[in-house]
Scaffold this active site. Structure first.
Site, PDB file in Angstrom:
ATOM      1  N   SER A  30      61.798 -26.320  18.154  1.00  0.00           N
ATOM      2  CA  SER A  30      60.529 -25.594  17.967  1.00  0.00           C
ATOM      3  C   SER A  30      59.359 -26.569  17.856  1.00  0.00           C
ATOM      4  O   SER A  30      58.296 -26.364  18.465  1.00  0.00           O
ATOM      5  CB  SER A  30      60.581 -24.759  16.683  1.00  0.00           C
ATOM      6  OG  SER A  30      61.565 -23.768  16.788  1.00  0.00           O
ATOM      7  N   ARG A  34      56.038 -27.290  20.545  1.00  0.00           N
ATOM      8  CA  ARG A  34      54.669 -27.168  20.038  1.00  0.00           C
ATOM      9  C   ARG A  34      53.917 -28.481  20.178  1.00  0.00           C
ATOM     10  O   ARG A  34      52.726 -28.486  20.516  1.00  0.00           O
ATOM     11  CB  ARG A  34      54.701 -26.692  18.576  1.00  0.00           C
ATOM     12  CG  ARG A  34      55.080 -25.203  18.470  1.00  0.00           C
ATOM     13  CD  ARG A  34      55.639 -24.875  17.110  1.00  0.00           C
ATOM     14  NE  ARG A  34      55.864 -23.456  16.896  1.00  0.00           N
ATOM     15  CZ  ARG A  34      56.902 -22.754  17.361  1.00  0.00           C
ATOM     16  NH1 ARG A  34      57.805 -23.339  18.132  1.00  0.00           N
ATOM     17  NH2 ARG A  34      57.025 -21.471  17.078  1.00  0.00           N
ATOM     18  N   ARG A 132      65.050 -11.104  29.097  1.00  0.00           N
ATOM     19  CA  ARG A 132      64.600 -11.081  27.694  1.00  0.00           C
ATOM     20  C   ARG A 132      63.245 -10.380  27.579  1.00  0.00           C
ATOM     21  O   ARG A 132      62.405 -10.491  28.468  1.00  0.00           O
ATOM     22  CB  ARG A 132      64.556 -12.508  27.142  1.00  0.00           C
ATOM     23  CG  ARG A 132      65.959 -13.106  27.131  1.00  0.00           C
ATOM     24  CD  ARG A 132      65.999 -14.474  26.538  1.00  0.00           C
ATOM     25  NE  ARG A 132      65.668 -14.453  25.119  1.00  0.00           N
ATOM     26  CZ  ARG A 132      65.536 -15.551  24.388  1.00  0.00           C
ATOM     27  NH1 ARG A 132      65.703 -16.740  24.946  1.00  0.00           N
ATOM     28  NH2 ARG A 132      65.245 -15.467  23.118  1.00  0.00           N
ATOM     29  N   ASP A 330      68.849 -18.368  14.254  1.00  0.00           N
ATOM     30  CA  ASP A 330      69.641 -19.108  15.246  1.00  0.00           C
ATOM     31  C   ASP A 330      70.990 -19.571  14.695  1.00  0.00           C
ATOM     32  O   ASP A 330      71.822 -20.082  15.442  1.00  0.00           O
ATOM     33  CB  ASP A 330      68.851 -20.325  15.747  1.00  0.00           C
ATOM     34  CG  ASP A 330      67.634 -19.899  16.563  1.00  0.00           C
ATOM     35  OD1 ASP A 330      67.644 -18.780  17.117  1.00  0.00           O
ATOM     36  OD2 ASP A 330      66.670 -20.683  16.646  1.00  0.00           O
TER      37      ASP A 330
HETATM   38  C1  S3P Z   1      61.600 -20.012  17.920  1.00  0.00           C
HETATM   39  C2  S3P Z   1      61.642 -18.829  17.243  1.00  0.00           C
HETATM   40  C3  S3P Z   1      62.840 -17.982  17.141  1.00  0.00           C
HETATM   41  C4  S3P Z   1      64.094 -18.758  17.499  1.00  0.00           C
HETATM   42  C5  S3P Z   1      63.933 -19.587  18.733  1.00  0.00           C
HETATM   43  C6  S3P Z   1      62.797 -20.579  18.559  1.00  0.00           C
HETATM   44  C7  S3P Z   1      60.323 -20.753  17.996  1.00  0.00           C
HETATM   45  O1  S3P Z   1      62.722 -16.911  18.043  1.00  0.00           O
HETATM   46  O2  S3P Z   1      65.180 -17.873  17.667  1.00  0.00           O
HETATM   47  O3  S3P Z   1      65.122 -20.315  18.994  1.00  0.00           O
HETATM   48  O4  S3P Z   1      60.325 -21.954  18.349  1.00  0.00           O
HETATM   49  O5  S3P Z   1      59.284 -20.158  17.683  1.00  0.00           O
HETATM   50  P1  S3P Z   1      61.930 -15.550  17.664  1.00  0.00           P
HETATM   51  O6  S3P Z   1      60.490 -15.881  17.582  1.00  0.00           O
HETATM   52  O7  S3P Z   1      62.214 -14.608  18.804  1.00  0.00           O
HETATM   53  O8  S3P Z   1      62.501 -15.089  16.368  1.00  0.00           O
END
Ligand code: S3P
Length: 443
Positions: A30, A34, A132, A330
């Site tokens: 994540s 970003r 998705r 996750d």
């Molecule tokens: C993520 C948010 C989560 C997570 C994904 C990464 C992110 O998803 O499951 O692996 O980097 O913001 P959701 O926002 O759909 O909950």
């Protein structure tokens, strides 16, 4: 690499043994996405140390390069540099932006691109990503005036974005999703007025922390029933930063469960990101009686980080629901594996979101663990796992889901008898050195 994970079609996995040693898991996925995106829309250079060199962040980097952003090669151990083009400097790409298997790339890009006036973008992905749901991003963005179109009434990729002037407004996200929230925060940076995002409960807050560090004018407030209100005042110039990416707790989770359950194990996982919006797995393992110590807790570029020491012991079953879900979303696949090795019933509730991840993870984990002899009831929004009966080695399939592959690797090590895992190469999506680490730690 092939997003279907066919680069290593199948792998034999031996059962038994323990997990020993020290490990540094790769950078947080994540935070990696970003840092690339925020660096791209800043003024000046961003350096990123510890960026995850895996297929998903590479999809983000390739898309940014297609819009004129200079991103240095992403290689293990190398600092990555991003030459920012400023808040409105992204160019119209000549080609489709290929997001591969990465939901984070596609959803955050929608927010990043929606306000790029007079520019047109097409986003696509692999078979999994094309299935998705994207309306959860397109719909709130449309309240700001965005023009996002796609298959299934705008819900599915390929998606087309026609950049427009966006209006600041109040947006309530339909689910506690950091991807949706982050898309709106990105769109808000160039809107014509203040935007406030209200999320039903708190999802991971890496975007808020990092946007502030890059100089965004962002304010937080806790509203009714602990809902979170995040306001962005547009127009502030972002400045390139030096980012250090902590190890991904979602990757550490596999070693935590393996180390807590394989008899005789003793593992230290170094430099793990311990942002409280991500540590639900530690809370559940603690409730299960796992022996985990947090060592050297420190702060690295606005994110807490520490080392985790885990030793094997016997664990109790768990019961958790929707309240904790955003903090461990996750980690549900690996927790379903852990439950198989605890005497008694474990319950996972409020987990319907798992059905729209890279695969339907409730169905896939139920199917694969049943092949090993597990007793699991699959429910609409979760699973009940009747743990304690030994699992047997079996022919397994990741079904092209990276977290399923890694969860099944741990299940196979804890079972009796050898297993074979098909489509094992899919681990490259988030953890390219997973099998090397597995072979080294599993003795
Ligand atoms: C993520 C948010 C989560 C997570 C994904 C990464 C992110 O998803 O499951 O692996 O980097 O913001 P959701 O926002 O759909 O909950």
């Amino acid at each position: 690499m092939s997003a279907t994970g066919n680069s290593i079609p199948s792998r034999n996995l031996k059962a038994g043994g323990s997990f020993q040693g020290h490990i540094k898991v790769p950078g947080d996925k994540s935070i990696s996405h970003r840092s690339l995106m925020f660096g791209a829309i800043s003024e000046g250079t961003t350096t990123i140390e510890g960026l995850l060199p895996a297929a998903d962040p590479i999809s983000t980097a390739v898309s940014l390069r297609a819009m004129g952003v200079k991103v240095s090669p992403i290689e293990t151990g190398q600092i990555v540099t991003v030459e920012g083009v400023g808040l409105d400097g992204l160019q119209e790409p000549k080609q489709i932006l290929d997001c591969g298997n990465s939901g984070t790339t596609m959803r955050l890009m929608l927010g990043l691109l929606a306000g790029r006036e007079r520019r047109h973008f097409v986003l696509d992905g692999d078979t999994s990503l094309r299935h998705r749901p994207m309306r959860r991003v397109g719909q709130p963005l449309s309240l700001m005036g965005a023009d996002v179109r796609g298959r299934d009434h705008g819900n599915m990729a390929p998606l087309a974005v026609q950049g427009r002037t966006l209006h600041g407004t109040v947006v309530r996200t339909p689910v506690a999703s950091a991807q949706v929230k982050s898309a709106i925060l990105l769109a808000a940076l160039t809107a014509n007025d203040v935007t406030t995002v209200i999320e039903p409960s708190q999802s991971r807050d890496h975007s808020e922390r990092m946007l502030r560090a890059f100089g965004a004018d962002l304010h937080l407030q806790v509203g009714e029933e602990m809902s979170r209100h995040i306001s962005v005042h547009p127009g502030t110039i972002l400045r390139g930063q030096n980012v250090v990416v902590p190890g991904d707790i979602s990757s550490a989770a596999f070693w935590l469960v393996a180390g807590a359950l394989a008899p005789g194990s003793d593992l230290t996982i170094e430099n793990v990101g311990l942002n409280p919006t991500r540590t639900g797995i530690l809370d559940i393992l603690d409730q299960m009686g796992a022996k985990i110590d947090v060592l050297n807790l420190r702060n690295v570029t606005g994110e807490p980080m520490g080392d985790l020491h885990v030793q094997a012991g016997s664990l109790q079953p768990f019961d958790f629901g929707g309240e904790i879900m955003p903090r461990l979303v996750d980690e549900v696949p690996i927790l379903s594996v852990a439950a198989c090795f605890c005497d008694g019933e474990s319950h996972i509730r409020g987990a319907a979101e798992l059905r729209v991840k890279e695969t339907d993870r409730l169905a896939v984990m139920t199917r694969q663990l049943r092949a090993m002899g597990a007793n699991i009831e699959e429910r609409e929004d979760g699973m009940t796992i009747y743990g304690g009966r030994p699992l047997s080695g079996a022919l397994l399939d990741s079904e092209s889901d990276h977290r399923v592959a890694m969860s099944l690797a741990v299940a196979a090590a804890l079972a009796n008898g050898e297993s074979t895992l098909n489509r094992s190469g899919i681990t490259a999506i988030s953890y390219p050195t997973f099998w090397d680490d597995f072979d080294r730690l599993h003795c």
